[in-house]
Design a protein around this motif. Structure first.
Motif, PDB file in Angstrom:
ATOM      1  N   ASP A  28     -28.146  14.647  10.134  1.00 40.45           N
ATOM      2  CA  ASP A  28     -26.690  14.677  10.001  1.00 40.45           C
ATOM      3  C   ASP A  28     -26.091  15.968  10.558  1.00 40.45           C
ATOM      4  N   MET A  29     -26.805  17.079  10.440  1.00 42.40           N
ATOM      5  CA  MET A  29     -26.284  18.346  10.956  1.00 42.40           C
ATOM      6  C   MET A  29     -26.223  18.351  12.483  1.00 42.40           C
ATOM      7  N   GLU A  30     -26.987  17.490  13.127  1.00 38.40           N
ATOM      8  CA  GLU A  30     -26.951  17.373  14.584  1.00 38.40           C
ATOM      9  C   GLU A  30     -25.831  16.461  15.063  1.00 38.40           C
ATOM     10  N   ASP A  31     -25.203  15.734  14.159  1.00 37.02           N
ATOM     11  CA  ASP A  31     -24.160  14.778  14.510  1.00 37.02           C
ATOM     12  C   ASP A  31     -22.861  15.522  14.845  1.00 37.02           C
ATOM     13  N   SER A  32     -22.405  15.362  16.063  1.00 37.58           N
ATOM     14  CA  SER A  32     -21.210  16.082  16.523  1.00 37.58           C
ATOM     15  C   SER A  32     -19.927  15.553  15.880  1.00 37.58           C
ATOM     16  N   ARG A  33     -19.962  14.381  15.280  1.00 29.68           N
ATOM     17  CA  ARG A  33     -18.765  13.794  14.665  1.00 29.68           C
ATOM     18  C   ARG A  33     -18.449  14.406  13.311  1.00 29.68           C
ATOM     19  N   ILE A  34     -19.392  15.132  12.743  1.00 26.23           N
ATOM     20  CA  ILE A  34     -19.198  15.703  11.407  1.00 26.23           C
ATOM     21  C   ILE A  34     -18.497  17.056  11.516  1.00 26.23           C
ATOM     22  N   ASP A  35     -17.485  17.249  10.688  1.00 23.17           N
ATOM     23  CA  ASP A  35     -16.667  18.451  10.667  1.00 23.17           C
ATOM     24  C   ASP A  35     -17.508  19.689  10.327  1.00 23.17           C
ATOM     25  N   ALA A  36     -17.126  20.831  10.874  1.00 24.26           N
ATOM     26  CA  ALA A  36     -17.861  22.085  10.661  1.00 24.26           C
ATOM     27  C   ALA A  36     -17.900  22.484   9.188  1.00 24.26           C
ATOM     28  N   MET A  37     -16.821  22.243   8.460  1.00 25.59           N
ATOM     29  CA  MET A  37     -16.783  22.597   7.042  1.00 25.59           C
ATOM     30  C   MET A  37     -17.796  21.755   6.253  1.00 25.59           C
ATOM     31  N   VAL A  38     -17.912  20.500   6.618  1.00 24.97           N
ATOM     32  CA  VAL A  38     -18.886  19.620   5.970  1.00 24.97           C
ATOM     33  C   VAL A  38     -20.301  20.081   6.320  1.00 24.97           C
ATOM     34  N   LYS A  39     -20.508  20.471   7.566  1.00 30.30           N
ATOM     35  CA  LYS A  39     -21.825  20.953   7.987  1.00 30.30           C
ATOM     36  C   LYS A  39     -22.222  22.219   7.234  1.00 30.30           C
ATOM     37  N   ASP A  40     -21.260  23.087   6.951  1.00 36.07           N
ATOM     38  CA  ASP A  40     -21.553  24.291   6.169  1.00 36.07           C
ATOM     39  C   ASP A  40     -22.054  23.918   4.777  1.00 36.07           C
ATOM     40  N   ALA A  41     -21.423  22.928   4.155  1.00 37.64           N
ATOM     41  CA  ALA A  41     -21.861  22.460   2.837  1.00 37.64           C
ATOM     42  C   ALA A  41     -23.248  21.834   2.939  1.00 37.64           C
ATOM     43  N   MET A  42     -23.499  21.124   4.037  1.00 38.02           N
ATOM     44  CA  MET A  42     -24.808  20.509   4.240  1.00 38.02           C
ATOM     45  C   MET A  42     -25.887  21.574   4.416  1.00 38.02           C
TER      46      MET A  42
END
Length: 73
Positions: A28-42
């Motif tokens: 999921d962290m490689e998915d470009s569609r996911i927002d940066a803020m969500v990636k930080d939580a991930m």
């Protein structure tokens, strides 16, 4: 400090569940569609899960899931 006793079968099950979660987070962290803020939580969740994984898996298995450092860390 807290602790608990688990048998070998439970350890393998915990190892399996945590490993699947780590793999899903990595994907999921490689998915470009996911927002940066969500990636930080991930990333925070990944670190927590990795710390749990270190407690149940051997060192060789843990090496496969060591979080990669990015340039801004």
């Amino acid at each position: 400090m807290l602790g608990f006793l688990i048998n070998d079968e439970e350890q393998k099950e915990m190892e399996y569940v945590i490993k699947r979660e780590l793999e899903e987070l990595l994907m999921d962290m490689e998915d470009s569609r996911i927002d940066a803020m969500v990636k930080d939580a991930m990333k925070e969740r990944y670190q927590t899960m990795f710390n749990l994984y270190r407690r149940v898996a051997n060192q060789q298995e843990c090496m496969k899931y060591i979080p990669k450092r990015s340039d801004h860390q």
